[in-house]
Design a protein around this motif. Structure first.
Motif, PDB file in Angstrom:
ATOM      1  N   PHE A 344       0.833  -1.202   0.000  1.00 50.16           N
ATOM      2  CA  PHE A 344       0.000   0.000   0.000  1.00 50.16           C
ATOM      3  C   PHE A 344       0.870   1.256   0.000  1.00 50.16           C
ATOM      4  N   ALA A 345       1.923   1.255   0.813  1.00 51.51           N
ATOM      5  CA  ALA A 345       2.811   2.426   0.884  1.00 51.51           C
ATOM      6  C   ALA A 345       3.440   2.728  -0.470  1.00 51.51           C
ATOM      7  N   GLN A 346       3.668   1.691  -1.259  1.00 51.40           N
ATOM      8  CA  GLN A 346       4.262   1.892  -2.582  1.00 51.40           C
ATOM      9  C   GLN A 346       3.332   2.636  -3.534  1.00 51.40           C
ATOM     10  N   ILE A 351       6.529   8.407  -1.193  1.00 50.82           N
ATOM     11  CA  ILE A 351       6.762   7.577  -0.006  1.00 50.82           C
ATOM     12  C   ILE A 351       7.829   6.528  -0.310  1.00 50.82           C
ATOM     13  N   ASP A 352       8.814   6.414   0.564  1.00 53.35           N
ATOM     14  CA  ASP A 352       9.751   5.295   0.534  1.00 53.35           C
ATOM     15  C   ASP A 352       9.127   4.198   1.392  1.00 53.35           C
ATOM     16  N   ALA A 353       8.613   3.157   0.732  1.00 54.39           N
ATOM     17  CA  ALA A 353       7.847   2.132   1.451  1.00 54.39           C
ATOM     18  C   ALA A 353       8.657   1.490   2.565  1.00 54.39           C
ATOM     19  N   ILE A 410       1.183   5.582   7.694  1.00 55.55           N
ATOM     20  CA  ILE A 410       1.666   5.691   6.311  1.00 55.55           C
ATOM     21  C   ILE A 410       1.075   6.935   5.659  1.00 55.55           C
ATOM     22  N   TYR A 411      -0.196   7.196   5.927  1.00 53.75           N
ATOM     23  CA  TYR A 411      -0.805   8.409   5.373  1.00 53.75           C
ATOM     24  C   TYR A 411      -0.207   9.662   6.011  1.00 53.75           C
ATOM     25  N   LEU A 416       3.471  14.376   5.594  1.00 54.06           N
ATOM     26  CA  LEU A 416       4.730  15.048   5.912  1.00 54.06           C
ATOM     27  C   LEU A 416       5.576  15.273   4.659  1.00 54.06           C
ATOM     28  N   ARG A 417       5.571  14.274   3.753  1.00 55.49           N
ATOM     29  CA  ARG A 417       6.340  14.412   2.513  1.00 55.49           C
ATOM     30  C   ARG A 417       5.753  15.532   1.651  1.00 55.49           C
ATOM     31  N   GLN A 418       4.426  15.608   1.601  1.00 60.91           N
ATOM     32  CA  GLN A 418       3.790  16.660   0.817  1.00 60.91           C
ATOM     33  C   GLN A 418       4.077  18.033   1.411  1.00 60.91           C
ATOM     34  N   LYS A 419       4.043  18.117   2.760  1.00 58.56           N
ATOM     35  CA  LYS A 419       4.354  19.383   3.419  1.00 58.56           C
ATOM     36  C   LYS A 419       5.798  19.799   3.163  1.00 58.56           C
ATOM     37  N   ALA A 420       6.696  18.805   3.207  1.00 56.35           N
ATOM     38  CA  ALA A 420       8.114  19.098   2.943  1.00 56.35           C
ATOM     39  C   ALA A 420       8.297  19.615   1.520  1.00 56.35           C
ATOM     40  N   LYS A 421       7.563  19.013   0.598  1.00 54.83           N
ATOM     41  CA  LYS A 421       7.644  19.455  -0.801  1.00 54.83           C
ATOM     42  C   LYS A 421       7.115  20.877  -0.943  1.00 54.83           C
TER      43      LYS A 421
END
Length: 743
Positions: A344-346, A351-353, A410-411, A416-421
């Motif tokens: 799912f994470a993939q 996301i790095d699963a 995971i969500y 967090l990844r989207q915020k970092a971007k």
């Protein structure tokens, strides 16, 4: 002797109610605290208004109430020491929230008229006291408070419910939306009490507040539900009729997400959970009208954790402890989800699963309950009622709750990844404005470093020469470190892109080889027809060619079998149980040409046939075996002398322990950890110079040219499957010893 006595002017009540309790919202909070201290499990607050404004406030609780004597001795006595003498509530042992005995006079701050209706138990009878406090008429300045009569009615009965009701009218007109939101934030700390067990007292079922305030566009508010919905996210889940987990997450910048597990929890039914995911950071609070950062810290410290309720009642200390082992796994840095959650994470961009659980929160950050309801089976309480006896149902309950929390985590990693971007894009646009030029994403770091260097140099020119040299040296080291790190990240991304594109080319090549094998099959059959027409000696020669072609065909088919694993959609691939020995044999066959040409002895006789690797993708197991075998082949060729490689496997404490030994150039102890770092292909700089001298140029592409990713990938796969990998000191007859543990 002429004795003198103090009297108390009624103006004192105004001082206590209006001066010590400065605002109406603080006054209301004080009264709700009284209900909490009276062991109430629920309080209802009603704001009743006419067309113009609020004209009445009602506070109704189901606490222990007061007897007529308690009203007279405690409620009617200013600044009583009752709460000082009794610092814990009598039924649930709650720490008292007030000690001055003046909270009741907050009523005077709220309005000019009070009616108190309270019922308490006294010697088996139910006593109801109904008293009127006409603050505006009788409690005037100049009147001795001890002479004022408060009209009341005392009634007794055999049955009834305990509790207290305060009806305050002639309300102070200070209420507005801001003060209303303030009381919700303050009371959130109290409703965070979802139940507790204190020694010597009954189990505290928790405390909740219902607010009815139509003038603030809220007909009925369940403050506890609002609290759970105020943090970063709200997770809810249940088990459907097929035994699958049905999860729902409503979260900041994520919206509403749903997921139905493929995994079945066959021992569970009639289970429901609701958990507020609370992050102690202001920017991750969804509703600041309910939840303040200061209150959140107190809530998490006192009430954080996932509790269990069995048929409506809290069980044991679940929630006070780490019964889900979440903090334990955070301590072990287990960042990779298992099975379908990894797949799912993939599916989530960015996301790095293998690191999807990197930002797992502490157990205290999850505030909520798992409810085991009427039709659930398989749960049996311990004799001391402090928890459940271990059973399949209880074990699956833990797995179910962890599954849901990991899915939500995971969500949150995606968030967090989207915020970092987003932050990165904002920083890039700001830098473009400063430099007045367009900057490509790949050059943001170098452009920023150049700008910093330029600005710092301009500043240090004003420093004395000695300080100037120190600052310039520090600046040089810092910027070099940043640029080297950026270079490493860029190189890693380049390699990963190259691998992805190579995979496509490899699949095209595999298709072409399959066509070639078809032709090879046809030619072999043609040779069989020709052979029948030849004499004996020529037939033997043809048979030799046929055997050689058949061996090549089998080897090609095995290689195609390995490469075809790349084409498997990882989202559809399934975990399985695989024989280790069979995969080692196929991996060895993949290197047959090299093994034969360089006379390498590869032994796997000490790998029993019953060594089965559990819950792993076939591509993952081949990746492990091929990478470690390729490394050993390169090492023994570089060594140039005795070329031996040996696989040994056994079962130890329920795990498969696999040892790979070789007589190559060896690995220094100081390199045991570094060698697993991505892109560190040859940390000692000994392998590839020696390999270059001993290896035919055409063969280096068979064993690999050394990207430095092999062992890093192997380690990630092994950790994903709850295993471990490490180099250990070998015995005298071997140069390298690599030990792998897998389920």
């Amino acid at each position: 002797m002429a004795n003198l006595y103090f009297t108390v002017d009624s103006a004192l009540l105004s001082e206590l109610g209006e001066k010590l309790v400065e605002t109406v919202h603080l006054a209301l909070v004080e009264l709700v605290k009284n209900s909490y201290d009276a062991d109430a499990t629920e309080v209802k607050i009603r704001f009743i208004s006419d067309e113009n404004s609020i004209n009445e406030i009602q506070i109704i609780d189901n606490g222990s109430g007061m007897t007529h004597e308690e009203v007279r001795n405690f409620w009617m006595r200013i600044a009583t020491t009752n709460k000082i003498k009794k610092s814990f509530s009598p039924i649930y042992g709650r720490p008292r929230t007030g000690s001055k005995g003046i909270g009741r006079f907050s009523c005077r701050r709220l309005g000019l008229h009070l009616r108190l209706v309270t019922e308490g138990k006294n010697k088996g009878m139910q006593e109801k006291t109904d008293v009127i406090f006409p603050w505006e008429k009788e409690f005037t300045a100049g009147t001795d408070v001890t002479t004022i009569k408060c009209p009341g009615i005392l009634s007794k009965s055999q049955k009834g419910e305990t509790g207290t009701k305060l009806i305050i009218s002639n309300i102070s007109q200070e209420w507005n939306r801001r003060s209303y939101d303030y009381i919700k934030r303050k009371l959130a700390v109290l409703v965070a009490n979802r139940g507790a067990k204190r020694e010597g007292y009954k189990i505290d079922p928790g405390f909740n507040i219902m607010i009815e305030a139509p003038q603030f566009d809220e007909k009925v508010v369940d403050l506890r539900d609002h609290l759970l919905d105020a943090g970063w996210g709200t997770l809810s889940a249940y088990i459907n009729k097929n035994g699958n987990a049905v999860c729902k997450l409503v979260a900041m910048d994520i919206g509403e997400k749903k997921f139905i597990s493929k995994e079945k929890f066959s021992h569970l039914k009639d289970i429901y959970l609701k958990i507020g995911i609370m992050v102690d950071e202001r920017e991750q609070i969804r509703n600041s009208k309910i939840l303040a950062l200061g209150s959140l810290s107190q809530i998490l410290n006192e009430w954080g954790g996932v509790q269990i309720r069995f048929k409506g009642f809290r069980v044991g200390n679940y929630g006070d402890d780490d019964w889900l082992d979440i903090d334990k796994e955070r301590g072990l840095r287990r960042t990779t989800p298992e099975k379908e959650l990894y797949l799912f994470a993939q599916t989530l961009k960015g996301i790095d699963a293998s690191r999807a659980l990197l930002n797992m929160l502490s157990m205290r950050s999850y505030v909520g309950n798992v409810n085991i309801r009427e039709h659930a089976t398989g749960f049996e309480m311990k004799a001391n009622r402090e928890g459940f006896i271990e059973s399949n149902s209880f074990q699956q309950l833990k797995l179910f709750v962890k599954f849901c929390i990991y899915w939500a985590t995971i969500y949150r990693e995606f968030y967090l990844r989207q915020k970092a971007k987003e932050s990165s894009d904002v920083a890039r646009k700001y830098l473009e404005g400063v430099l007045d030029e367009k900057i490509e994403k790949e050059k943001v770091v170098t452009s920023a470093v150049d700008y910093i260097q330029k600005e710092v140099r301009n500043i240090v020119n004003y420093l004395p020469s000695k300080e100037k040299r120190i600052v310039q040296k520090s600046l040089s080291k810092a910027t070099d470190a940043i640029l080297q790190y950026e270079k490493s990240n860029t190189e890693e991304l380049r390699h990963l892109r190259l691998i992805a594109s190579t995979s496509t080319l490899l699949l095209i090549f595999s298709h072409e080889v399959k066509s070639l094998l078809g032709l090879l099959e046809n030619h072999t059959n043609t040779l069989e027809i020709i052979k029948e027409k030849l004499d004996k000696s020529d037939q033997n020669q043809i048979s030799y060619v046929q055997n050689d072609l058949n061996e090549s065909k089998i080897r090609f088919e095995d290689l195609l079998g390995l490469t075809s694993l790349i084409s498997v959609d990882s989202k559809k691939a399934s975990l399985t149980n695989l024989s280790l020995k069979e995969r080692i044999a196929k991996a060895r066959n993949a290197f047959k040409i090299i093994i034969d040409d360089y006379d390498i002895d590869i032994s796997y006789d000490d790998v029993p046939n019953n060594i089965i690797i559990h819950n792993i993708l076939e591509a993952e197991l081949y990746s492990i075996v091929l990478n470690v075998l390729s490394n050993s082949i390169k090492a023994v060729i570089a060594g140039g002398e005795e070329k031996r490689i040996k696989f040994v496997a056994s079962k130890v404490d329920g795990k498969n322990v696999i040892t790979i030994l070789d007589t190559g150039i060896g690995v220094g102890k100081d390199m045991y950890e570094e060698i697993f770092i991505p892109f560190i292909a040859d940390p000692s700089n000994l392998l590839y110079p020696k390999l270059e001298r001993n290896l035919n140029p055409a063969d280096k592409y068979i064993v690999g040219t050394g990207s430095g990713l092999g062992l890093s990938i192997v380690k990630d796969i092994i950790q994903l499957r709850n295993g471990s990998i490490s180099f250990q000191e070998p015995t005298e007859t071997w140069k390298t010893k690599l030990v792998i543990e897998l389920p």
